[in-house]
Design an enzyme around this catalytic site. Sequence first.
Site, PDB file in Angstrom:
ATOM      1  N   GLU A  73       0.936  -1.077  -0.197  1.00 20.90           N
ATOM      2  CA  GLU A  73       0.053  -0.106   0.132  1.00 20.90           C
ATOM      3  C   GLU A  73       0.917   1.194  -0.092  1.00 20.90           C
ATOM      4  OE1 GLU A  73      -2.429  -0.519   3.506  1.00 20.90           O
ATOM      5  OE2 GLU A  73      -3.696  -1.898   2.518  1.00 20.90           O
ATOM      6  N   GLU A  91      -7.831  -6.660  -0.307  1.00 20.69           N
ATOM      7  CA  GLU A  91      -8.121  -6.555   1.259  1.00 20.69           C
ATOM      8  C   GLU A  91      -9.799  -6.231   1.195  1.00 20.69           C
ATOM      9  OE1 GLU A  91      -5.638  -4.163   3.708  1.00 20.69           O
ATOM     10  OE2 GLU A  91      -4.028  -5.494   3.187  1.00 20.69           O
TER      11      GLU A  91
END
Length: 675
Positions: free
Chosen positions: A134, A197
């Site tokens: 990320e 996710e």
Amino acid sequence: MFMYASYYYWEDRLLRAKALGLNAIQTYVPWNLHEPKEGQLDFDGIADIVSFLELCHKLDLLVLLRPGPYICAEWDFGGFPAWLLTKEPALKLRSSDPAYLALVDSWWGILLPKIDHLLYHKGGPIVMVQIENEFGSYGDDKDYLHHLVNLARSHLGDDIIFLTVAVDFSTGEDPWPIFKMQKEYNAPGKSPPLSSEFYTGWLSHWGETIAKTDATSTASALENILSRNGSAVLYMAHGGTNFGFYNGANAAQESDYTADLTESGDVDGAKFKALRAIIAKYSAATLPSVPSNNEKTGYGRIKLEKTASLFDTLDSDLSTKAIESENPISMEAAGQMFGFLLYASEYTSKSNGNTLSIPKVHDRAQVYVTCLSEDKRARPEYIGTIDRWSNKHVNLPNAECASRSRLLILVENMGRINYGQYMFDSKGILSAVYLDGKPLLKWKMLPIPLGNLNESPKISPVFKKSYSDLVRVSTRKSLKSDLGVNSKEPAFYTGSFVVDKVTDTYMSFNGWGKGVAFVNDFNIGRYWPSFGPQCNLYVPAPVLRRGKNVLVILELESPQPELVLHSVDQQDFTCGSKHLSMDRLKNTTTLRSVVTSSGEMVNDSDLKSEMKAKKSVELRIEVETKIRAKIGSVKTKKVPIRVTCDGVKAGASGATVSGAKCEVDLRIKIWKWTI
């Protein structure tokens, strides 16, 4: 699925994941578990990543591997080894800093060749490898990312598929406009709609109510993806347990994430059933049958005895083994990467007492005073606790010592920050210690050798004394009478319990204060029922043995008056004081999650003073889970934030405030927070 959080049950949990309908497993590789000390590598037991990946292959499960080097994962320091914090000059983590990259090169040069033969195009299960984690929400150092890609290709070849992160959004939000946006950043035909996710649950922090998600709405959100041939990684399908000291900052001990497979692998919850029904609807193959829950047993009442005062155990070591320095040093500098470090100094008491302050302590310091060169039976007196959240001073009473007084400060590392701009999170006392406004000098630092997840506590003299005293009745009576059980002096308590049939169990710490527990030498984690929400610690069956089992706990605060705890057959998240309501948040005098640009947590009075003096303050405001649930989301990418001398009026997760106003640009959503 986090393999390190379910070590004893790898195959069991993978089979349950298949029964849920999963055809792939996503897992992390935490650098700090595999290299806890520089050059000391560990790929055995719980750290045997190759065996785990081979097991996935055996069970016909594909793998999305997340080797970092930064992983987040609610894991201590985001997976970075704490010894990185000892490097001089300081490393610039997650960047193209040459010194940092050289260490990453060395680590991946060991890790990646170990998993090369398990890549999909070589007949193995690994279909994707993540580059960093990320990173777009953290920085823009493209040279760093290019270096990692080139490094990975040098070890794994050109045929592997890399990802940084697929899009990330909250459950229930329409994913398809976001998938469309994702395509803009990928080559044509190489942007399958994938949520890497998909949040089926959320993490829990100390002091909060347990995070919960609704089964029906979660299943409906998943169907919105699968019905149009999208893919999702259930985060978490199984979170497991943060055994040892590896939890990230402020995270509770279990890493269950209110996952579809519970901490103990149970499969009879509403969310598991709802998600399985949706997956079965869109699966080309028939799903495996669902296994029964693993048996759990409450082994009943366990009577403990006070077997050693922590200070008595360490007293001789303080004279012979302590590190001496003019000023306090950090835990990392002392070689104590996890757990506790004891600081000691001396001072002369004033007739009206003294004022002690520590501007920078990470994370929690318990303060004690005793007299030097006097009766050994005089116990250290507990004065108070200073923590990084409130950072208050404490008043030291006049100890009326014949000579000088000894100051003892026991500092606990509660877990390093694992996400955001302030991850350079050293532990211990990180500033001068002030006595009546003047620095107190000449310190001794003593590491306390409690075993972590991949370490054996048997080498610790602390444990040797606790075990030996367990079988010496005369010593037990002496400790009980001399030390008492109601003092706030940290001490070891030891007891045994008999197991006829070995199954999973939980240790219930209702009535105890705060501490760390070990069953048969295995660190089952921290307990803090007085703060909550977690009451019980999970003990997997493989930790136990038939016959006699030994429980040792280090209680830091207030032992249960009868020195009793219970082995029970279920988890419990109802402990702690009443959790903060929105009304209490609006009226509270402490902003527990406000961080200055230098990384220091401050309270609102400090904030007001700084703003009046400087007219401009830079802050980061982290929104806690319970506030998210109470308020909901604001679906905009930018929002004004006002800062006045009355405190923070509104904030956003990961926000930066400069001056009186600013604008916050977040990837998908922000959360309002009014105090």
